[in-house]
Design a protein around this motif. Structure first.
Motif: not given
Length: 478
Positions: A125, A128-130, A132, A158, A161-162
């Motif tokens: 996750e 994926s966030n990085k 985006q 994002l 969230d990370n």
């Protein structure tokens, strides 16, 4: 000394003696055998309040106690694990290192796999966030001002969230390490040699609360666990000597308080300190203390006993009746006596019979001569028979050790020694110092009277010589 002077001296001495005897008789008749001393007051105390026998000793509070093993170890279980099997039961003897219970390893492995999968999911996750965030950064550069604000908001969300996912990964990694350690230690072992007791099932443990699943009591020498409450805590201190008494017979053991636990103990349903009250504020907290006996002969594990602070009550001398400190006893030759109050309230010399003696405590037994209701005075050189006894210290007229035994404090000494005049002492009315005469030798008395009557005698001699001369002249004339 002339015959006339000798006769005068004898007459004066006889008169002095008679005066003293007659005066003493009337004083004795009026005031009793104490004379003027009867006006002096001596402090007396009741024998029962001074009695050091068994009914006059420090009160000994009894504390409840039970014989237990020297050490008791709580065995705790890890509530994060599932207990697979308890390998021991109450009463089992175990050695240090023996297995007591095992955990469910399969359940631990399952938890471990789940934790690892969770870490992998969080890492994916984050990746994926990085990606985006990088795409949004590119689009933001070609967007107008309003669209740029929207891109910025998405990027910040994002990144937040990370940050959260990275924290969760750290926490999961700690859990994974614990689970990996649990798979290597899938059982609990005994830390001492002893006997297993108070084993609980997991359900019972969860019902009662806590994490102690069993206890191990050490084998070997015993110790005694006593109980006290906050109201008598001042009597309990480490190092104090105690006497342990059996509740079954007259057996006793000497011991010492080795430790005091100030953590409140959980009250049982039959708490002797609650006095039947359910009001929490009216109850006292209980605490534990531990006693090490000098020997364990006759003691059994689990035996209930009574514990008393050793105040010297366990003496080889069984003190009954009347016992007084030896300081109250005076000697009259081979006889023993005390200064006691008689039936008339006067001080008298009361002879007593002495029995046993306690050299350690400094007291002795009074076999006869005194009753518990009598009153006695502490010996002092100023005390004489006939003085007045009093129980009020404020009334005492002669402080202890203030007077010598020969001090006549109640005589009127103002202005010096009083001269005693008596009828017939001399025709001129001159006073005779009686006290001085009593202390003089015959030669000193003669010299005293020579001075006292010298002028009168010289005058008489002169008159006699003149008379003789006149007679001679008359005879010569005839």
């Amino acid at each position: 000394m002339t015959t006339k002077k000798r006769i005068c001296t004898v007459i004066i001495v006889l008169v002095i003696v008679c005066t003293v005897c007659v005066g003493g008789f009337f004083v004795w008749k009026k005031t009793g055998k104490g004379g003027s001393k009867s006006s002096q007051k001596v402090y007396v105390q009741k024998v029962s309040s001074l009695n050091t026998a068994s009914d006059f000793k420090l009160s000994n509070r009894s504390f409840l106690g039970v014989v237990e093993a020297q050490e008791s170890v709580d065995v705790k279980y890890d509530s994060s694990k599932t207990v697979a099997e308890i390998l021991v039961k109450n009463g089992d003897s175990v050695k240090k290192g023996d297995k007591l219970l095992t955990y469910d390893v399969e359940a631990i492995n399952l938890q471990l796999e789940q934790a690892k999968l969770e870490v992998e999911r969080l890492q994916n996750e984050i990746a994926s966030n990085k990606s985006q965030i990088a795409e949004l950064e590119k689009e933001k550069k070609n967007a107008d001002q309003d669209a740029a604000v929207s891109y910025t908001t998405q990027i910040l969300s994002l990144q937040s969230d990370n940050a959260k996912n990275e924290y969760d990964i750290k926490a999961k990694n700690v859990e994974i390490k614990k689970l990996e350690a649990s798979t290597k230690n899938a059982y609990v072992t005994a830390s001492i040699d002893g006997t297993v007791k108070n084993v609980k099932t997991v359900d019972k443990l969860q019902q009662d609360g806590g994490d102690v699943i069993m206890q191990i009591t050490e084998e070997g020498d015993y110790r005694i666990k006593g109980r006290f409450n906050e109201q008598n805590s001042k009597d309990i201190m480490q190092g104090a000597s105690v006497i342990v008494k059996s509740r079954l017979d007259d057996s006793t053991w000497k011991g010492e308080i080795t430790s005091v636990d100030t953590s409140p103990q959980k009250n049982s349903g039959d708490d002797i300190y609650s006095f039947g009250s359910s009001d929490e504020m009216s109850q006292s907290s209980n605490y534990a203390f531990y006693v090490k006996p000098e020997n364990f002969d006759g003691l059994m594990l689990g035996q209930h006993v009574l514990i008393e602070i050793d105040n010297g009550q366990d003496t080889s001398i069984n003190k009954t009746g009347i016992w007084l400190y030896s300081d109250f006893i005076c000697k009259d030759g081979k006889k023993n006596y005390v200064w006691a109050k008689d039936k008339d309230g006067k001080i008298e010399k009361r002879y007593v019979e002495i029995g046993q003696k306690d050299e350690d405590n400094g007291d002795c037994e009074i076999k006869s001569g005194l009753e518990k209701g009598d009153y006695i005075a502490y010996p002092d050189k100023s005390i004489e028979e006939g003085m007045t006894a009093t129980t009020n210290e404020a009334d005492v007229s002669v402080p202890p050790n203030d007077l010598d035994t020969n001090d006549n404090s109640d005589a009127d000494t103002e202005g010096g020694d009083e001269d005693i005049a008596f009828d017939g002492s001399d025709e001129g009315g001159m006073a005779i110092d009686e006290d001085m005469l009593a202390s003089m030798t015959d030669e000193e008395i003669e010299e005293y009277f020579n001075k006292l009557y010298g002028e009168e005698e010289n005058a008489e001699n002169a008159d006699g010589e003149n008379a003789d001369a006149a007679d001679a002249d008359a005879a010569f004339a005839e």
